[in-house]
Motif scaffolding. Sequence first.
Motif, PDB file in Angstrom:
ATOM      1  N   THR A  25       0.811  -1.119   0.012  1.00 48.24           N
ATOM      2  CA  THR A  25      -0.144  -0.015  -0.017  1.00 48.24           C
ATOM      3  C   THR A  25       0.801   1.390  -0.042  1.00 48.24           C
ATOM      4  O   THR A  25       0.593   2.118  -0.779  1.00 48.24           O
ATOM      5  N   VAL A  26       1.838   1.163   0.735  1.00 48.89           N
ATOM      6  CA  VAL A  26       2.573   2.468   1.114  1.00 48.89           C
ATOM      7  C   VAL A  26       3.502   2.934  -0.522  1.00 48.89           C
ATOM      8  O   VAL A  26       3.459   3.841  -0.812  1.00 48.89           O
ATOM      9  N   ALA A  27       3.802   1.545  -0.938  1.00 48.31           N
ATOM     10  CA  ALA A  27       4.624   1.657  -2.149  1.00 48.31           C
ATOM     11  C   ALA A  27       3.741   2.154  -3.391  1.00 48.31           C
ATOM     12  O   ALA A  27       4.190   3.005  -4.260  1.00 48.31           O
ATOM     13  N   VAL A  28       2.505   1.661  -3.375  1.00 54.46           N
ATOM     14  CA  VAL A  28       1.835   2.217  -4.469  1.00 54.46           C
ATOM     15  C   VAL A  28       1.479   3.473  -4.239  1.00 54.46           C
ATOM     16  O   VAL A  28       1.402   4.501  -5.241  1.00 54.46           O
ATOM     17  N   LYS A  29       1.016   4.068  -2.997  1.00 60.29           N
ATOM     18  CA  LYS A  29       0.786   5.445  -2.606  1.00 60.29           C
ATOM     19  C   LYS A  29       2.010   6.429  -3.229  1.00 60.29           C
ATOM     20  O   LYS A  29       1.939   7.568  -3.556  1.00 60.29           O
ATOM     21  N   GLN A  30       3.004   5.978  -2.782  1.00 56.25           N
ATOM     22  CA  GLN A  30       4.336   6.531  -3.085  1.00 56.25           C
ATOM     23  C   GLN A  30       4.704   6.842  -4.287  1.00 56.25           C
ATOM     24  O   GLN A  30       4.931   7.852  -5.015  1.00 56.25           O
ATOM     25  N   ASP A  31       4.447   5.668  -5.135  1.00 56.49           N
ATOM     26  CA  ASP A  31       4.787   5.823  -6.636  1.00 56.49           C
ATOM     27  C   ASP A  31       3.785   6.664  -7.201  1.00 56.49           C
ATOM     28  O   ASP A  31       4.231   7.288  -8.109  1.00 56.49           O
ATOM     29  N   ARG A  32       2.394   6.422  -6.787  1.00 55.53           N
ATOM     30  CA  ARG A  32       1.636   7.431  -7.628  1.00 55.53           C
ATOM     31  C   ARG A  32       1.823   8.935  -7.150  1.00 55.53           C
ATOM     32  O   ARG A  32       1.625   9.809  -8.014  1.00 55.53           O
ATOM     33  N   ALA A  33       1.935   9.060  -6.024  1.00 56.70           N
ATOM     34  CA  ALA A  33       2.425  10.543  -5.448  1.00 56.70           C
ATOM     35  C   ALA A  33       3.804  11.185  -6.326  1.00 56.70           C
ATOM     36  O   ALA A  33       3.598  12.235  -6.777  1.00 56.70           O
ATOM     37  N   ILE A  34       4.713  10.326  -6.512  1.00 56.62           N
ATOM     38  CA  ILE A  34       5.910  10.819  -7.194  1.00 56.62           C
ATOM     39  C   ILE A  34       5.672  11.014  -8.737  1.00 56.62           C
ATOM     40  O   ILE A  34       5.939  11.871  -9.209  1.00 56.62           O
ATOM     41  N   ARG A  35       4.517  10.145  -9.215  1.00 52.03           N
ATOM     42  CA  ARG A  35       4.276  10.151 -10.758  1.00 52.03           C
ATOM     43  C   ARG A  35       3.349  11.350 -10.986  1.00 52.03           C
ATOM     44  O   ARG A  35       3.722  12.120 -11.858  1.00 52.03           O
ATOM     45  N   ASP A  36       2.514  11.574 -10.055  1.00 49.69           N
ATOM     46  CA  ASP A  36       1.662  12.663 -10.029  1.00 49.69           C
ATOM     47  C   ASP A  36       2.574  14.022 -10.189  1.00 49.69           C
ATOM     48  O   ASP A  36       2.292  15.023 -10.824  1.00 49.69           O
ATOM     49  N   LEU A  37       3.511  14.212  -9.142  1.00 49.97           N
ATOM     50  CA  LEU A  37       4.310  15.317  -8.849  1.00 49.97           C
ATOM     51  C   LEU A  37       5.249  15.550 -10.132  1.00 49.97           C
ATOM     52  O   LEU A  37       5.398  16.489 -10.686  1.00 49.97           O
ATOM     53  N   LYS A  38       5.493  14.227 -10.643  1.00 57.02           N
ATOM     54  CA  LYS A  38       6.619  14.435 -12.043  1.00 57.02           C
ATOM     55  C   LYS A  38       5.902  14.855 -13.199  1.00 57.02           C
ATOM     56  O   LYS A  38       6.305  15.962 -13.860  1.00 57.02           O
ATOM     57  N   ASP A  39       4.584  14.582 -13.250  1.00 55.91           N
ATOM     58  CA  ASP A  39       3.622  14.725 -14.506  1.00 55.91           C
ATOM     59  C   ASP A  39       3.251  16.297 -14.334  1.00 55.91           C
ATOM     60  O   ASP A  39       3.526  16.891 -15.266  1.00 55.91           O
ATOM     61  N   ALA A  40       3.176  16.823 -13.387  1.00 56.13           N
ATOM     62  CA  ALA A  40       2.812  18.250 -12.957  1.00 56.13           C
ATOM     63  C   ALA A  40       3.964  19.123 -13.271  1.00 56.13           C
ATOM     64  O   ALA A  40       3.903  20.184 -14.034  1.00 56.13           O
TER      65      ALA A  40
END
Length: 358
Positions: A138-153
């Motif tokens: 769960t932590v890994a998924v959340k962290q990966d999504r947060a990093i991806r969203d930040l990178k896209d922005a």
Amino acid sequence: MRLDPVRRRLATVLAVLAATTGLALVAPAAATAAPRPLAAPGDSGDDGEGGSKSLVEQLEAASKGFVEAKEALDRSKRRQQQLATRLKEIDAELGPKQGALDDIVRQSYRTGRLGPMSALLTADSTDGLMDRVATLQTVAVKQDRAIRDLKDARTKQAQAKTAIDAEIRDQQRQVTIMAKRKAQAENALKAANAAAGDEGSNGASSGSSGSSGNSSRASAAPRNSDGSLPDESCSVNDPTTSGCITPRTLHAMQQAQGAGFNHYVACFRHQNSGEHPKGRACDFAADKNGFGGVASGSSRDYGNRLANYFINNASRLGVLYVIWFKRIWLPSSGWKAYSRGNGDPSSDHTNHVHLSMR
């Protein structure tokens, strides 16, 4: 010279008619004839617009280039504004996205860094091991999504900034083009007026400043999806002659007539240069029924108001330039002297307003 019997009888009949009716039998006056093309001394061809072929070609190129650059500049400014708005939205999104990632990082530090090996070593049962694995996932998924969203922005932010910089460079290019086209038109006129001995009369025409007069708003000519004017050919019947004009020229004429300018008009005509043979020009008589002498009184006022109507609606209609009373209005420069006529009302444009269209 002897007349044959038929001609003698015709002459006798005409003489009797003249004697008995008191009517003068003369050819109809050419009051409604369009201004005739003028020979251009020292230059090949003619333009029918009171100037040499090369002068008219330079004015056409300069005015068209100026207007197209100005419209490109306006479009670029609108795009820049849209990009700036989007950049502001992205900047507003970055804060929460960065905050979400920071929360995950802080949680990691509070609970200790959880990895596969530590999950196995610290688990006291099979169920405990499964719980720790699920938490790790769960932590890994959340962290990966947060990093991806930040990178896209941040990527979108960088792209928007790059696009804004590109628009600014494009605007600088368009401003440079406008300055060059303005100088081209003014230098061509200056040289032509100098040759005509009229160097000092490059001021505004009295009574036709272009910023006042008729304030009627014309309906805009059709444009492309990006706001530019479409290329048009001489493809519709000219209602004023047996020739053809462009749809945009027809639109401008109809808009002027709808605004109350209903004096005589002549558009298409054959000549070696200029806009008339391309179907992109019309001559609007100052007098009601045709091209007479030098306009005065109400006819002069009509010409002033009509010239100002086209100028005030230049962008909406697609006006290239206007000539009236020894002056020419250019999109880049306003009113300038245009004394290339032969001293007659038609070539001096003192009996009609000449409209050239893009």
